[in-house]
Design a protein around this motif. Structure first.
Motif, PDB file in Angstrom:
ATOM      1  N   LEU A  80       5.794  11.224   6.082  1.00 54.66           N
ATOM      2  CA  LEU A  80       4.943  10.248   5.500  1.00 54.66           C
ATOM      3  C   LEU A  80       5.786   8.673   5.505  1.00 54.66           C
ATOM      4  N   THR A  81       4.517   7.839   5.542  1.00 53.34           N
ATOM      5  CA  THR A  81       5.306   6.375   5.489  1.00 53.34           C
ATOM      6  C   THR A  81       5.243   6.058   3.971  1.00 53.34           C
ATOM      7  N   LEU A  82       5.586   5.171   3.417  1.00 51.92           N
ATOM      8  CA  LEU A  82       5.778   4.733   2.003  1.00 51.92           C
ATOM      9  C   LEU A  82       6.284   3.510   1.864  1.00 51.92           C
ATOM     10  N   LEU A  83       5.396   2.537   1.391  1.00 56.70           N
ATOM     11  CA  LEU A  83       5.753   1.262   0.696  1.00 56.70           C
ATOM     12  C   LEU A  83       5.844   1.224  -0.674  1.00 56.70           C
ATOM     13  N   VAL A  84       6.887   1.016  -1.257  1.00 56.98           N
ATOM     14  CA  VAL A  84       7.039   1.241  -2.744  1.00 56.98           C
ATOM     15  C   VAL A  84       7.637  -0.158  -3.314  1.00 56.98           C
ATOM     16  N   GLY A  85       7.298  -0.545  -4.491  1.00 56.23           N
ATOM     17  CA  GLY A  85       7.841  -1.875  -5.000  1.00 56.23           C
ATOM     18  C   GLY A  85       7.891  -1.864  -6.469  1.00 56.23           C
ATOM     19  N   ILE A  86       8.582  -2.746  -7.014  1.00 61.48           N
ATOM     20  CA  ILE A  86       8.423  -3.134  -8.563  1.00 61.48           C
ATOM     21  C   ILE A  86       8.488  -4.627  -8.997  1.00 61.48           C
ATOM     22  N   ILE A  87       7.636  -4.831  -9.398  1.00 56.98           N
ATOM     23  CA  ILE A  87       7.284  -6.207  -9.919  1.00 56.98           C
ATOM     24  C   ILE A  87       7.732  -6.763 -11.251  1.00 56.98           C
TER      25      ILE A  87
END
Length: 682
Positions: free
Chosen positions: A540-547
């Motif tokens: 899988l591809t994954l884009l994860v972020g925390i703001i």
């Protein structure tokens, strides 16, 4: 094609060919007659012969000389006039089964002993009469008398003197118990005798004449071959494996010792009437050195037969044509190799159908059709040019039955495949529906997203494709006024992808919740845990972020996903180029890096899956990144949920009813800044 389907096709074609073989066995004679009779009608023998002459006692002759039977003296006079022309041989195709009615004995019996004294009676009985006159002519002229086989009546074989044919005849030769002949006084003095005709075929049509008949233990010759043999100089007749040696040649035979030959429809036009012969109105050169057949053809004759070329033909004309065929080689032969040739063609056609049917060379179907179409043409050419009887119907019938079987089995297999596909499709649809439900229950609703974050606004949409992929998104609040978000795209389709998506989302969420301040470590741990799964086909591809909702600072990790897009309040758009990394489950312990992005109030971060960029219309055009950016410009002042709906609407409008090939997932994170309440109210 599946091996089982190939075996089924081969078995069906062979079964169809077997049916064709049985049909050709039981109906073989009928189909051959149909074919060969057609050839006879299309290309009959020429109407004239310069070696055979027919003299016929016709209606005009009977009208002039009186009703039949004539006085034997008149018949004798007719034969004498023919003999004067010095023909090679005279075939008398007339039976004189009773003595002359005008013989002296019949005259004497009209008177009693009182009316006729013994001396006078004795004198009368010594007078010559018609049978004696006719016998003297038959004896001096080169004549052949006719015999007909019979099981009752006629003369027993012990009363007859046979001219034996040497050699071994065909095993199917006809056998005679008795013979119908003329009276011994006439029959016994002839130069030769021969059997005229055997019984017609089962359909009542005469197609052949006998070359020989087995009379007791003696092989006796046929009428036509006797005439041809004498006309060619005589000599003994002898059977060999190739046929009957006679008339200076080897005459081919069928298995029943009969001769089949090309027939004609125009011999009646060249017949010489008996009246003209009696009156001396015939040039002797017309009969000199030729075979002359004398027959009776006036109204009332029973010697009328049906042939392949005519429904009514006088038997004498059939004999004349047979003699001409022997003399000139106009016979028809069915050699022993003809059957093997027909079988070879049948096997070749069946083989073509099998090879084409199992898909190796489909063009062989057309080749088989072409060969089947050429077989009748070749058969006709063989008949017309060489007198060979090669049956095209046998291989055609066998191939036709095999072809019908092939069509039926292919139809049945296609129908079975269609049913199977429908079942599989129904199962897939059921599986896809289950996957869609699972996929949609795994992502947060719009209402839940609206409650997340104190200074942010999140909008997201997930529209599963018909085949269902493995897209997912999520968002969750973390300690320290932080908000985590992620968008993933699992490879593969169907329920497996949906289940792996659920696992991936759960693993990602758990690791984000306990990640602390190290986002990179959390992603690496997600990769480690997913690498432990046995299904090697899934990644899988994954884009994860925390703001950080207080400052607008975002930390992100891109694991092979599409780059996010930053939309500013003035409508300008920037594609955030990230270093990124490999897809998850590609390489264990891959060092996924954290990248930072400072967001300002009013800016939005847009994340999409390839279901948006790879969407296609009926022309095959892709929606692409440019159209995504254009859609973002159109919605620069919209809220996050409105922007999500706007982009999704643009993609679906572009597809114009085409079934989407992949899931469409869009997540928009809008940073509101300190005045969050006022911004959310907008």
């Amino acid at each position: 094609m599946r091996p089982k389907a190939k075996r089924t096709i081969i078995a069906a074609v062979l079964a169809g060919a077997l049916v064709g073989v049985l049909l050709s066995i039981f109906g073989g004679e009928f189909q051959r007659r149909l074919v060969f009779d057609s050839w006879q009608n299309w290309a009959p023998q020429s109407d004239t012969s310069d070696q055979v002459v027919v003299v016929m006692i016709d209606d005009a002759s009977v009208e002039a000389k009186g009703q039949w039977p004539w006085r034997r003296t008149d018949v004798a006079a007719l034969l004498e006039n023919i003999a004067i022309a010095e023909p090679a041989v005279i075939g008398i195709d007339i039976y004189f089964t009773e003595p002359d009615r005008l013989r002296p004995q019949n005259f004497a019996e009209l008177y009693t002993e009182d009316a006729l004294d013994e001396a006078t009676r004795a004198k009368i009985l010594t007078l010559p009469y018609g049978d004696q006159y006719l016998a003297s002519v038959i004896e001096t002229a080169p004549t052949v008398m006719p015999w007909v086989t019979t099981n009752s009546g006629g003369r027993s074989l012990s009363e007859l003197t046979f001219e034996a044919v040497e050699g071994e005849p065909p095993v199917g030769i006809a056998r005679a118990e008795r013979m119908l002949t003329s009276i011994p006084l006439l029959d016994d003095v002839a130069l030769a005798k021969g059997v005229v005709v055997g019984p017609p075929d089962s359909d009542g049509i005469v197609r052949r004449v006998p070359l020989s008949v087995m009379a007791g233990d003696t092989v006796t010759p046929g009428f036509a071959v006797q005439l041809a043999n004498i006309a060619s100089g005589g000599g003994s007749l002898r059977w060999t494996e190739e046929g009957l040696i006679g008339a200076g040649k080897i005459v081919p035979s069928d298995p029943t010792a009969n001769l089949e030959f090309k027939m004609s429809t125009g011999w009646e036009e060249d017949v010489i009437t008996a009246l003209d012969v009696l009156n001396g109105n015939v040039d002797v050169e017309e009969m000199h050195g030729k075979v002359v057949l004398l027959g009776f053809g006036a109204t009332g004759t029973t010697d009328i037969v049906a042939t392949p070329v005519s429904s009514e033909t006088q038997g004498t004309l059939v004999q004349a044509q047979a003699v001409d065929a022997i003399l000139n080689g106009h016979w028809l032969a069915r050699p022993s190799w003809a059957q093997w040739l027909e079988i070879a063609f049948a096997l070749a056609l069946v083989a073509m159908l099998i090879v084409a049917g199992i898909g190796f060379a489909k063009w062989l179907v057309f080749a088989a059709i072409g060969v089947g179409a050429l077989l009748p043409i070749g058969s006709f050419i063989a008949y017309d040019s060489a007198g060979l009887l090669i049956d095209p119907a046998r291989p055609i019938v066998i191939a036709l039955c095999a072809g019908i079987a092939l069509v039926l089995v292919r139809y049945a297999l296609t129908f079975a495949e269609l049913v199977e596909k429908r079942i599989v499709t129904a199962e897939q649809e059921k599986e896809n529906e289950s996957a869609r439900k699972l996929q949609l229950t795994m992502v947060p609703s719009a209402a839940r997203l609206a409650k997340l974050g104190t200074r942010t606004e999140i909008g997201a949409v997930l529209e599963p494709a018909k085949s269902v992929g493995g897209d997912f998104y999520d968002a969750m609040e973390l300690e320290g006024n932080r908000l985590a978000f992620l968008v993933g795209d699992v490879s593969g389709k169907g329920l497996r992808a949906a289940l792996f998506m659920a696992l991936s989302k759960s693993v990602s969420k758990n690791n984000l919740l306990r990640s602390g301040d190290d986002l990179g470590a959390a992603v690496r741990q997600v990769n480690t845990e997913l690498m432990a799964e046995e299904d090697e086909e899934m990644d899988l591809t994954l884009l994860v972020g925390i703001i950080d909702c207080s400052t607008g600072m975002i930390e992100m990790v891109n694991a092979g996903h599409e780059d996010p897009m930053l939309v500013r309040p003035d409508g300008s758009i920037e594609v955030v180029k990230m270093t990124g990394g490999l897809r998850l489950r590609t390489l264990d312990e891959f060092p996924y890096e954290v990248e930072k992005l400072q967001m300002k109030p009013g800016e939005s971060l847009v994340i999409v899956t390839d279901g948006a960029t790879d969407a296609m219309n009926v022309k095959g055009d892709r929606f692409g990144l440019d159209r995504v950016l254009e859609a973002l410009k159109d919605s620069a002042q919209s809220s996050a949920p409105e922007r999500v709906r706007h982009i999704a609407g643009k993609v679906r409008a572009f597809e114009r009813g085409m079934d989407p090939a992949d899931d469409l997932t869009i997540l928009v994170l809008r940073y509101l800044g300190k005045d969050a309440a006022a911004s959310k109210s907008n």
